[in-house]
Design an enzyme around this catalytic site. Structure first.
Site, short mmCIF file in Angstrom:
data_model
loop_
_atom_site.label_atom_id
_atom_site.label_comp_id
_atom_site.label_asym_id
_atom_site.label_seq_id
_atom_site.Cartn_x
_atom_site.Cartn_y
_atom_site.Cartn_z
N ARG A 1 -2.74 -0.15 2.80
CA ARG A 1 -2.49 -0.93 1.58
C ARG A 1 -1.17 -0.49 0.98
NH1 ARG A 1 -7.00 1.52 -2.72
NH2 ARG A 1 -6.37 3.69 -2.53
N ASN B 1 -2.80 -2.42 -8.33
CA ASN B 1 -3.72 -1.28 -8.28
C ASN B 1 -2.92 -0.02 -8.03
OD1 ASN B 1 -6.74 -0.42 -7.92
ND2 ASN B 1 -5.63 0.60 -6.28
N GLU B 2 -3.00 0.92 -8.93
CA GLU B 2 -2.35 2.24 -8.75
C GLU B 2 -0.94 2.13 -8.20
OE1 GLU B 2 -5.09 4.73 -6.54
OE2 GLU B 2 -6.23 5.14 -8.35
N CYS C 1 10.04 3.73 -1.42
CA CYS C 1 10.71 2.83 -0.47
C CYS C 1 12.21 3.16 -0.39
CB CYS C 1 10.54 1.37 -0.86
SG CYS C 1 11.18 0.23 0.40
N CYS D 1 16.15 -2.09 -1.69
CA CYS D 1 16.24 -0.99 -2.64
C CYS D 1 17.69 -0.54 -2.78
CB CYS D 1 15.36 0.18 -2.19
SG CYS D 1 13.61 -0.13 -2.47
N GLU E 1 -11.76 3.63 -13.07
CA GLU E 1 -12.49 4.15 -11.91
C GLU E 1 -12.86 5.60 -12.24
OE1 GLU E 1 -10.18 3.87 -8.31
OE2 GLU E 1 -9.56 1.81 -8.71
C1 GLA Z 1 -8.09 4.64 -5.87
C2 GLA Z 1 -8.12 3.15 -5.79
C3 GLA Z 1 -9.44 2.61 -5.34
C4 GLA Z 1 -10.02 3.43 -4.25
C5 GLA Z 1 -10.06 4.87 -4.61
C6 GLA Z 1 -10.55 5.69 -3.46
O1 GLA Z 1 -8.40 5.18 -7.07
O2 GLA Z 1 -7.72 2.51 -6.95
O3 GLA Z 1 -9.21 1.32 -4.89
O4 GLA Z 1 -9.25 3.24 -3.11
O5 GLA Z 1 -8.77 5.30 -4.90
O6 GLA Z 1 -9.59 5.92 -2.50
ZN ZN Z 2 12.49 -1.17 -0.81
#
Ligand code: GLA
Ligand code: ZN
Length: 669
Positions: A103, A141-142, A147, A152, A311
Site C-alpha cells: 500500500r 490513511n496514515e 519518494c 519530486c 485506531e
Molecule cells: C495502521 C493502518 C491500519 C492497519 C494497521 C495495522 O495503523 O492505518 O490500516 O494497517 O496499521 O498495520
Molecule cells: Zn515522487
C-alpha cells in the site's frame, strides 16, 4: 460519545454484515470507520463506479444506529490505475521504482495522482453528501512522505525557487561553495538521492531506502524534508477542498503519534480535528506508558484541541509475527489513557481480523472465526461504563501548567546530524516528559507557535534551529516571569541549518547568561559524572563545558578533564528564569532535577507515591476530576492526599486507595 470500531465490510460476505452490526450494537458501539482502502471495490475499472455495496453496508449499520466515518481510499490506488499511470509509483533513494503489492504506492507530488485523488474524493463526496448516517471524513490513511522520483525533483526545484527567489540566495543559505556544489540555475538543483559518499548512517547501518541519506548538504536535506511534508499538506488539501464543496461534515486524518517524517502541525491546520492510531504493543515494539501518553498529548497539541482515537489496539498485532496479546484490563486501561489525555471518541482497530492479506495477524475485537470472546466482552463492558459516564470526556480540558515544545524542523535537523550517534531528539523530549511524569506533572506537547504565557514552565529541549522571532518570543516570555528550560544543542543553528556565528549557546546566550567554552560528544561507553545539590547522575551522550556570565551554577561535572566546571545553570532574566542543562542525564537524575525546579514554581500536582501510577487532572464545566491509572500488571495500594469519590465505583476514597492491575479510577473531590 462516539465509541466504535474500524470495519471492513468488503472483506466479508454480505450475509455476515447484519450479525456484525448486531454484535457491534450489543457491544455499545455507535460508530464505524469504513472504506479507506476500498478503491478497487468503489471503482473496479476506470470510470466505472460502484457504491451499491457500501450503500448497503451503511444501511445495515444504520439499522443498528451505527454512524459512519468515511475514509477516502487513496492510500491504495488499484492495479488498473497503476497500470495506466505507472509514473505514480514512488522511487527509493537509489532511484529504483517501487512496485505494486502493498500500500501507499504513490508519490504525493505526482500531478496525475493528485488529480485522480481529487476525482475519487469528489465522486465519494457527491454520492454521500446527503447521507445522514455519515458523520465525518478521513483523508487517505496514515500519510507518509517517502519518494525520490523525477516529479519530486521538479517539485523540489519549484519549491526552492519559490522559497529563495534567486539561485544566489539558495547558494548562500545552503553554503554550496562547500565541495563545489554551487548551482547556476534552479533546474540544476538535485534531490538527495544516493550520492558518492552515501551508504552509511551515523551508526554504521546502510542507508534507509525510504529516507534521505545523510551526507548531502544539510541545508538541502532539511529543505527536502520540508518540501516533502508540504507536498503531503497540498495533497491532502485537494481532498479537503473537494469534500468541503459538497459537505459541511468535519474532516480528519489518522495521524501516527510520534511519527515525525511530516510536520504534523502543518498537516493538522486544514483539518477540523485530529485523530490517531495507537498500538502500544505490536510486532515492532512495545511502548512505555509515558511514550503513549506523550503521543496522546502531542496529538492534542497539534491543534491544542481534543482528538479522536481512529485506531486503538484491541488485539495481538503484527504482519509476519505478533506482539503480545493485550492482557485482561489492558484495553480498558489504554482506552482511559487516551480519554485522559484528550481523546473524546474511541474507535478500535479492527472488528475482525482478515482471513487473508498482509494483515491476517492483525487482530481486533473478534477472532478469525467471527466469535467474540474475552476481548469482545471487555470492549462491550467499556462501552457500557462510558455510557454511564454521560459524555464526561467530551468538551473536557486537560489542565497543564507545563509545555514541551516539539519542532519537526528540529527533529529533521537532528536526524540529519545528531551531533552524537546516540542522540535522538524525540527520545530527549520523551526523557523530559517522563521526568515530569515521575513527579506527577502533566504537560502539553505542542508547537513553538503556542502562547507561552499560559505556562509556568516551557521546555524546549535541543531546540537547535532558531530564528530571531523565536528568540524574541522566548525573551518576552521569560522577562515577564516565565520559566524556560533549554538544553545542550540548543540555539546553535540558523533556521536553514547552517551554524550560527554567535558564541554557543548561540541564540540563547544572553537569555541563559552563559557561554560554552567547549563541548564533548561522549562515545564508546564512556560516561561523565554530574552532580549538584538536587541530583547526582551520569551523562552518556553530550557535555557542554559552561562558563557562567552571571548564571547560577546548579550542577558541575565530577569527572573527566572538565571536572568542576558547570554542567547545569539557571539565569535570572527579567522576572523569569532560564534553565540550561548542558548534558544528558540518566532518568533518576533528570527526575530529581525536575522535582527541584518545579517545586519552586508551585506547579499543581496530586501526589501519589507509586511507580507506574499515572495521574491526569481534567476540567469539565468548571469542575475538576482526576484520573488515576495503574500501568503495572499488579495491584497496588497508593497514597493520595484528600477525600474523593471514585465515580467509576461510587466508593469514597480518603488518603489511600487500592488499585487493581491495569486499574483505573476517576476521582471527584
Ligand atoms: C495502521 C493502518 C491500519 C492497519 C494497521 C495495522 O495503523 O492505518 O490500516 O494497517 O496499521 O498495520
Ligand atoms: Zn515522487
Amino acid at each position: 460519545m462516539y465509541f466504535g470500531v474500524d470495519y471492513y465490510p468488503e472483506h466479508w460476505p454480505k450475509e455476515r454484515w447484519e450479525t456484525d452490526a448486531k454484535m457491534m450494537k450489543e457491544a455499545n458501539m455507535n460508530v464505524v470507520r469504513l472504506a479507506e482502502f476500498a478503491w478497487s471495490k468503489l471503482e473496479p475499472k476506470k470510470g466505472e463506479y460502484d457504491f451499491s455495496w457500501l450503500d448497503e453496508a451503511i444501511e445495515t449499520l444504520t439499522r443498528y444506529d451505527i454512524k459512519v466515518v468515511l475514509g477516502t481510499p487513496t492510500a491504495t490506488p488499484p492495479k488498473w490505475l497503476m497500470d495506466l499511470n505507472p509514473e505514480i509509483y514512488p522511487v527509493d533513494l537509489y532511484g529504483l521504482q517501487k512496485g505494486f503489492g502493498t500500500r501507499r504506492h504513490y508519490c504525493s507530488v505526482n500531478s496525475t495522482y493528485r488529480e485522480l485523488s481529487r476525482v475519487i474524493t469528489r465522486k465519494m463526496a457527491e454520492h454521500y453528501k446527503d447521507n445522514e448516517n455519515i458523520i465525518g471524513w478521513q483523508t487517505d490513511n496514515e500519510f507518509d512522505a517517502s519518494c525520490f522520483c523525477d516529479h519530486c525533483k521538479k517539485g523540489f526545484q519549484d519549491w526552492v525557487r519559490n522559497k529563495y527567489g534567486t539561485i544566489q540566495a539558495l547558494n548562500e543559505e545552503w553554503g554550496t561553495v562547500f565541495w563545489s556544489q554551487t548551482y547556476n540555475d534552479f533546474d540544476e538543483v538535485v534531490i538527495p538521492r544516493y550520492s558518492s559518499s552515501d551508504g552509511f548512517t551515523q551508526s554504521g547501518e546502510g542507508s534507509n531506502l525510504n529516507r534521505p541519506p545523510f551526507n548531502h548538504n544539510p541545508g538541502l536535506l532539511l529543505d527536502y524534508y520540508r518540501f516533502k511534508s508540504d507536498a503531503v499538506v497540498v495533497f491532502q488539501k485537494i481532498q479537503i477542498e473537494e469534500i468541503r464543496k459538497l459537505s459541511t461534515l468535519p474532516i480528519t486524518h489518522n495521524f501516527m503519534g510520534h511519527f515525525s517524517e511530516l510536520d504534523y502541525f502543518d498537516l493538522g491546520k486544514d483539518l477540523d480535528f485530529i485523530s490517531w492510531d495507537c498500538y502500544p504493543n505490536n510486532m515492532w515494539g512495545k511502548s512505555n506508558y509515558t511514550q503513549v501518553s506523550m503521543a496522546h498529548d502531542l496529538m492534542r497539541g497539534i491543534k491544542n484541541k481534543n482528538f479522536w482515537m481512529m485506531e486503538q489496539q484491541s488485539g495481538p498485532c503484527g504482519w509476519q509475527a505478533m506482539g503480545d496479546t493485550p492482557e485482561p484490563g489492558q484495553i480498558r486501561l489504554w482506552t482511559y489513557q487516551a480519554l485522559a489525555h484528550g481523546a473524546e471518541a474511541m474507535i478500535y482497530f479492527r472488528w475482525r481480523p482478515a482471513l487473508f492479506g498482509t494483515e491476517q495477524y492483525w487482530h481486533g475485537i473478534l477472532d478469525h472465526d467471527g466469535q467474540g470472546r474475552r476481548r469482545y466482552h471487555e470492549v462491550a463492558k467499556i462501552g457500557e461504563e462510558l455510557k454511564s459516564l454521560e459524555d464526561l470526556f467530551v468538551d473536557t480540558k486537560n489542565i497543564n501548567e507545563v509545555a514541551i515544545i516539539k519542532s519537526y524542523d528540529n527533529f529533521w535537523s537532528h536526524r540529519i546530524q545528531p551531533h552524537n550517534s546516540k542522540f535522538d531528539y524525540n527520545e530527549l523530549l520523551n526523557e523530559y516528559y517522563t521526568a515530569l511524569n515521575k513527579n506527577n506533572i502533566t504537560a502539553d506537547v505542542t508547537s513553538v507557535d503556542v502562547d507561552f504565557t499560559k505556562y509556568k514552565l516551557v521546555l524546549m529541549p535541543a531546540f537547535n534551529l532558531m530564528t530571531e522571532d523565536i528568540k524574541t518570543k522566548c525573551e518576552d516570555y521569560v522577562k515577564r516571569g516565565g520559566n524556560l528550560l533549554i538544553t545542550f544543542r540548543s540555539g546553535t543553528r540558523n533556521w536553514n541549518n547552517s551554524m550560527s556565528t554567535i558564541t554557543n549557546p548561540g541564540y540563547f546566550k544572553e537569555l541563559a547568561g552563559i557561554e560554552l567554552e567547549e563541548y564533548d560528544s561522549i562515545n564508546f561507553g564512556r560516561s561523565v559524572e554530574v552532580s549538584g545539590e538536587a541530583f547526582k547522575g551520569l551523562a552518556k551522550t553530550w557535555c557542554d563545558v559552561i562558563k557562567s556570565n552571571g548564571a547560577q551554577v546548579l550542577a558541575t561535572y565530577n569527572s573527566h578533564y572538565y571536572r568542576g566546571k558547570p554542567a547545569v545553570t539557571v539565569n535570572q532574566y527579567g522576572k523569569g528564569q532560564v534553565y540550561y542543562v548542558g548534558c544528558d542525564l540518566d532518568d533518576a537524575a533528570l527526575s530529581d532535577f525536575i522535582k527541584s525546579i518545579t517545586e519552586d514554581m508551585l506547579i499543581t500536582t496530586l501526589q501519589s507515591n507509586s511507580e507506574g501510577i499515572e495521574i491526569v487532572r481534567k476540567e469539565k464545566e468548571g469542575k475538576i476530576f482526576t484520573l488515576l491509572m495503574n500501568h503495572n500488571n499488579y495491584s497496588i495500594k497508593i497514597n493520595i492526599e484528600g477525600s474523593f469519590i471514585n465515580i467509576l465505583t461510587g466508593e469514597a476514597v480518603k488518603n489511600q486507595m487500592y488499585m487493581e492491575a491495569y486499574g483505573v479510577a476517576i476521582l471527584k473531590e
